[in-house]
Design a protein around this motif. Structure first.
Motif, mmCIF file in Angstrom:
data_model
loop_
_atom_site.group_PDB
_atom_site.id
_atom_site.type_symbol
_atom_site.label_atom_id
_atom_site.label_comp_id
_atom_site.label_asym_id
_atom_site.label_seq_id
_atom_site.Cartn_x
_atom_site.Cartn_y
_atom_site.Cartn_z
ATOM 1 N N PHE A 49 0.838 -1.200 0.000
ATOM 2 C CA PHE A 49 0.000 0.000 0.000
ATOM 3 C C PHE A 49 0.868 1.243 0.000
ATOM 4 O O PHE A 49 2.079 1.184 0.190
ATOM 5 C CB PHE A 49 -1.039 0.004 1.134
ATOM 6 N N ILE A 50 0.240 2.378 -0.298
ATOM 7 C CA ILE A 50 0.986 3.625 -0.439
ATOM 8 C C ILE A 50 1.682 3.963 0.879
ATOM 9 O O ILE A 50 1.088 3.883 1.947
ATOM 10 C CB ILE A 50 0.067 4.783 -0.889
ATOM 11 N N HIS A 51 2.919 4.348 0.782
ATOM 12 C CA HIS A 51 3.750 4.647 1.945
ATOM 13 C C HIS A 51 3.191 5.847 2.721
ATOM 14 O O HIS A 51 2.678 6.803 2.138
ATOM 15 C CB HIS A 51 5.177 4.946 1.481
ATOM 16 N N ALA A 52 3.316 5.778 4.037
ATOM 17 C CA ALA A 52 2.845 6.854 4.907
ATOM 18 C C ALA A 52 3.475 8.199 4.553
ATOM 19 O O ALA A 52 2.834 9.245 4.684
ATOM 20 C CB ALA A 52 3.134 6.508 6.366
ATOM 21 N N GLY A 53 4.716 8.182 4.085
ATOM 22 C CA GLY A 53 5.378 9.429 3.704
ATOM 23 C C GLY A 53 4.689 10.121 2.542
ATOM 24 O O GLY A 53 4.565 11.348 2.515
ATOM 25 N N ALA A 54 4.232 9.355 1.562
ATOM 26 C CA ALA A 54 3.525 9.935 0.416
ATOM 27 C C ALA A 54 2.166 10.473 0.844
ATOM 28 O O ALA A 54 1.765 11.575 0.443
ATOM 29 C CB ALA A 54 3.368 8.900 -0.693
ATOM 30 N N ILE A 55 1.460 9.709 1.670
ATOM 31 C CA ILE A 55 0.141 10.143 2.158
ATOM 32 C C ILE A 55 0.291 11.421 2.977
ATOM 33 O O ILE A 55 -0.460 12.393 2.804
ATOM 34 C CB ILE A 55 -0.527 9.020 2.989
ATOM 35 N N THR A 56 1.277 11.449 3.865
ATOM 36 C CA THR A 56 1.513 12.626 4.697
ATOM 37 C C THR A 56 1.864 13.840 3.839
ATOM 38 O O THR A 56 1.385 14.945 4.097
ATOM 39 C CB THR A 56 2.634 12.348 5.717
ATOM 40 N N SER A 57 2.669 13.640 2.819
ATOM 41 C CA SER A 57 3.088 14.752 1.963
ATOM 42 C C SER A 57 1.917 15.407 1.254
ATOM 43 O O SER A 57 1.828 16.639 1.202
ATOM 44 C CB SER A 57 4.113 14.270 0.932
ATOM 45 N N ILE A 58 1.010 14.605 0.704
ATOM 46 C CA ILE A 58 -0.091 15.225 -0.050
ATOM 47 C C ILE A 58 -1.090 15.916 0.878
ATOM 48 O O ILE A 58 -1.625 16.969 0.535
ATOM 49 C CB ILE A 58 -0.792 14.249 -1.018
ATOM 50 N N VAL A 59 -1.338 15.376 2.058
ATOM 51 C CA VAL A 59 -2.313 16.021 2.944
ATOM 52 C C VAL A 59 -1.695 17.248 3.624
ATOM 53 O O VAL A 59 -2.378 18.241 3.866
ATOM 54 C CB VAL A 59 -2.950 15.025 3.945
ATOM 55 N N PHE A 95 -6.037 8.369 -4.760
ATOM 56 C CA PHE A 95 -6.199 8.975 -3.445
ATOM 57 C C PHE A 95 -6.482 10.457 -3.609
ATOM 58 O O PHE A 95 -6.031 11.078 -4.576
ATOM 59 C CB PHE A 95 -4.929 8.765 -2.612
ATOM 60 N N LEU A 96 -7.227 11.014 -2.673
ATOM 61 C CA LEU A 96 -7.542 12.434 -2.696
ATOM 62 C C LEU A 96 -7.304 13.003 -1.314
ATOM 63 O O LEU A 96 -7.914 12.557 -0.329
ATOM 64 C CB LEU A 96 -9.005 12.663 -3.106
ATOM 65 N N ALA A 97 -6.399 13.991 -1.240
ATOM 66 C CA ALA A 97 -6.151 14.709 0.008
ATOM 67 C C ALA A 97 -6.985 15.977 -0.008
ATOM 68 O O ALA A 97 -6.961 16.737 -0.979
ATOM 69 C CB ALA A 97 -4.672 15.058 0.135
ATOM 70 N N VAL A 98 -7.741 16.197 1.057
ATOM 71 C CA VAL A 98 -8.596 17.373 1.192
ATOM 72 C C VAL A 98 -8.124 18.158 2.398
ATOM 73 O O VAL A 98 -8.138 17.648 3.521
ATOM 74 C CB VAL A 98 -10.078 16.960 1.362
ATOM 75 N N GLY A 99 -7.689 19.389 2.175
ATOM 76 C CA GLY A 99 -7.277 20.282 3.256
ATOM 77 C C GLY A 99 -8.288 21.398 3.417
ATOM 78 O O GLY A 99 -8.738 21.970 2.426
ATOM 79 N N LYS A 100 -8.649 21.688 4.675
ATOM 80 C CA LYS A 100 -9.628 22.746 4.961
ATOM 81 C C LYS A 100 -9.141 23.637 6.101
ATOM 82 O O LYS A 100 -8.610 23.147 7.095
ATOM 83 C CB LYS A 100 -10.970 22.139 5.370
ATOM 84 N N GLY A 113 -7.175 17.945 7.601
ATOM 85 C CA GLY A 113 -7.085 17.291 6.307
ATOM 86 C C GLY A 113 -7.469 15.836 6.430
ATOM 87 O O GLY A 113 -7.430 15.261 7.522
ATOM 88 N N GLU A 114 -7.857 15.282 5.313
ATOM 89 C CA GLU A 114 -8.093 13.845 5.267
ATOM 90 C C GLU A 114 -7.672 13.338 3.906
ATOM 91 O O GLU A 114 -7.652 14.082 2.928
ATOM 92 C CB GLU A 114 -9.553 13.481 5.575
ATOM 93 N N VAL A 115 -7.324 12.048 3.880
ATOM 94 C CA VAL A 115 -6.974 11.398 2.625
ATOM 95 C C VAL A 115 -7.973 10.286 2.395
ATOM 96 O O VAL A 115 -8.185 9.430 3.266
ATOM 97 C CB VAL A 115 -5.537 10.842 2.640
ATOM 98 N N ARG A 116 -8.590 10.320 1.218
ATOM 99 C CA ARG A 116 -9.604 9.337 0.828
ATOM 100 C C ARG A 116 -9.018 8.411 -0.230
ATOM 101 O O ARG A 116 -8.350 8.856 -1.150
ATOM 102 C CB ARG A 116 -10.821 10.053 0.260
ATOM 103 N N ALA A 117 -9.311 7.123 -0.089
ATOM 104 C CA ALA A 117 -8.882 6.115 -1.066
ATOM 105 C C ALA A 117 -10.082 5.711 -1.901
ATOM 106 O O ALA A 117 -11.151 5.415 -1.356
ATOM 107 C CB ALA A 117 -8.302 4.903 -0.352
ATOM 108 N N PHE A 118 -9.908 5.671 -3.216
ATOM 109 C CA PHE A 118 -10.969 5.312 -4.151
ATOM 110 C C PHE A 118 -10.573 4.057 -4.915
ATOM 111 O O PHE A 118 -9.407 3.870 -5.264
ATOM 112 C CB PHE A 118 -11.197 6.435 -5.176
ATOM 113 N N TYR A 119 -11.578 3.238 -5.195
ATOM 114 C CA TYR A 119 -11.392 2.052 -6.038
ATOM 115 C C TYR A 119 -12.237 2.250 -7.282
ATOM 116 O O TYR A 119 -13.407 2.594 -7.196
ATOM 117 C CB TYR A 119 -11.847 0.786 -5.313
#
Length: 143
Positions: A49-59, A95-100, A113-119
């Motif tokens: 699965f996508i590395h935590a570093g990539a997820i953290t970077s986009i959010v 994946f979609l990172a949403v920052g508010k 922020g949140e990161v959503r995973a889509f299939y």
């Protein structure tokens, strides 16, 4: 708002990390920014699965750019602090990172922020991470 969108887009395009990850800026609104990331094996960790570093970077970027939409002209945003919780493995096709922005002060802006995973192509998603972030407004140029 068009000037703010262009300001955010120019800054995003100048980020080498976002280019390296293959991330795309998909929405710039008043106090809200969305960043998309397609799945890539190059960004995965040992379990696939996508590395935590990539997820953290986009959010982190989504939150930072959301804060930039509230910053005065001639100012930039830098991350001061963030806390991220991973709710489940980052598995998906995209994946979609949403920052508010929740509160924009003179020097500090509080974002979530949140990161959503889509299939597939459908709208169904699962939230894989949530972030609480503090951003600082600084005068440009940053030294």
């Amino acid at each position: 708002m068009e000037e703010v969108e262009q300001r955010v887009a120019r800054s995003f395009e100048a980020q080498g990390l976002m280019q390296t990850l293959g991330a795309q800026l998909v929405l710039v609104g008043d106090g809200e920014v969305h960043i998309a990331l397609p799945f890539s094996r190059r960004l995965s960790q040992q379990h696939g699965f996508i590395h935590a570093g990539a997820i953290t970077s986009i959010v982190d970027n989504a939150c930072g750019y959301a804060a930039l939409t509230k910053a005065p002209q001639g100012c930039e945003i830098v991350s001061v602090e963030f806390k991220i919780n991973f709710l489940r493995p980052a598995l998906g096709d995209r994946f979609l990172a949403v920052g508010k922005v929740h509160n924009a002060g003179k020097s500090l802006t509080i974002c979530t922020g949140e990161v959503r995973a889509f299939y597939g192509e459908g709208p169904s998603c699962k939230v894989v991470a949530v972030m609480q972030a503090t951003m600082m407004t600084v005068q440009h140029p940053i030294i």
